[in-house]
Design an enzyme around this catalytic site. Structure first.
Site, short mmCIF file in Angstrom:
data_model
loop_
_atom_site.label_atom_id
_atom_site.label_comp_id
_atom_site.label_asym_id
_atom_site.label_seq_id
_atom_site.Cartn_x
_atom_site.Cartn_y
_atom_site.Cartn_z
N SER A 237 0.85 -1.18 0.00
CA SER A 237 0.00 0.00 0.00
C SER A 237 0.89 1.23 0.00
O SER A 237 2.03 1.19 0.46
CB SER A 237 -0.89 0.02 1.25
OG SER A 237 -1.58 1.24 1.38
N TYR B 258 -1.93 0.89 10.57
CA TYR B 258 -1.90 0.33 9.22
C TYR B 258 -0.59 0.68 8.52
O TYR B 258 -0.01 -0.16 7.83
CB TYR B 258 -3.09 0.86 8.43
CG TYR B 258 -3.27 0.23 7.06
CD1 TYR B 258 -3.34 -1.15 6.92
CD2 TYR B 258 -3.41 1.02 5.92
CE1 TYR B 258 -3.53 -1.73 5.68
CE2 TYR B 258 -3.59 0.46 4.67
CZ TYR B 258 -3.65 -0.92 4.55
OH TYR B 258 -3.83 -1.49 3.32
#
Length: 262
Positions: A147, A160
């Site tokens: 990501s 995250y």
């Protein structure tokens, strides 16, 4: 001589001699879209995810094999490796997820631990179990779904961020460690991708909040965009390693900088 498709001969060989691929997190979103596109490219796809009903339906659709798998379980991943067998051409480590948007001072540590377990430890568990089969193929490939959160931190994203930075670290270290082996090690790092579940899960099932993530964004990426890029990476010649591919919608300049209309 015609160069078009024909029933017999070398052109048809692509559809009769398939490569094998494992896609984790294949029950929805990027994983399901990737499985569909790999099947169209002639791969036999092993669909690995916890929700057996979903992957069984998808396996029936694409002619794949559904293996109910929890990447946080040693026994479950060992069963996946046994089902795959001694030879594997491609592993797409897509299983992952974000849980919550806590700031560091308010961190729900159980959610942070869960993110690390699936995005880092789970990815490593699957890779470790399937690496011998990838090496045995003589031209294996691993594509880890990271990501842009693994490249730049943002407020409310630290948990995250840490998990996806971990994905990136495992990818880079593995590439160094097995550079003498016939396995390509790659990472795709998507930005904003609108899927049916990612933001909904991250925001605890709050649909209004999940919909607001994409509000005013004319064209966020969709799962098929990422799947298309994954298949492109996988189907490069065996000597071509796409170390990392960062892919964002045009409207997104950074995790925290998105153009919204209206």
């Amino acid at each position: 001589m015609s160069s078009g498709p024909r029933e017999n001969g070398s052109v048809a060989l692509k559809n009769t001699v398939s490569k094998n691929a494992v896609v984790t997190g294949a029950s929805s979103g990027i994983g399901a879209a990737t499985a569909r596109q790999l099947a169209k490219e002639g791969y036999h796809v092993f669909l690995a995810a916890r929700r057996a009903d979903r992957i069984e339906a998808l396996a029936a659709e694409i002619g794949g094999t559904a293996i109910a798998t929890d990447v946080t379980s040693d026994d479950s991943v060992a069963a996946l490796a046994e089902a795959v067998g001694d030879r594997l051409d491609l592993l797409v480590n897509n299983a992952g997820g974000a849980f919550g948007v806590d700031k560091v001072a308010d961190a729900d540590l159980a959610k942070w631990q869960a993110m690390f377990e699936v995005n880092v430890v789970g990815l490593t568990r699957v890779t470790k179990a399937l690496l011998p089969a990838l090496i045995a193929s003589g031209a294996g490939a691993i594509i880890n779904v990271g990501s842009i959160a693994g490249r730049r931190a943002y407020e409310g994203g630290a948990g995250y961020n840490a998990a996806k930075f971990g994905t990136r670290a495992v990818t880079e270290a593995l590439r160094l460690e097995i550079v003498d082996q016939p396995v390509r090690i790659m990472e795709i790092a998507p930005g904003m991708v609108q899927t049916e579940e990612f933001s909904l899960v991250r925001l605890g099932g709050d649909k209004a909040a999940a919909d607001a993530v994409y509000q005013g964004v004319a064209d966020p990426l969709v799962a098929e965009d990422i799947a298309d890029a994954i298949v492109w990476m996988a189907t490069r010649p065996a000597h071509v390693n796409i170390d990392e591919l960062v892919i964002k919608p045009r409207a997104q300049a950074a995790p925290h900088k998105v153009h919204r209309e209206g």
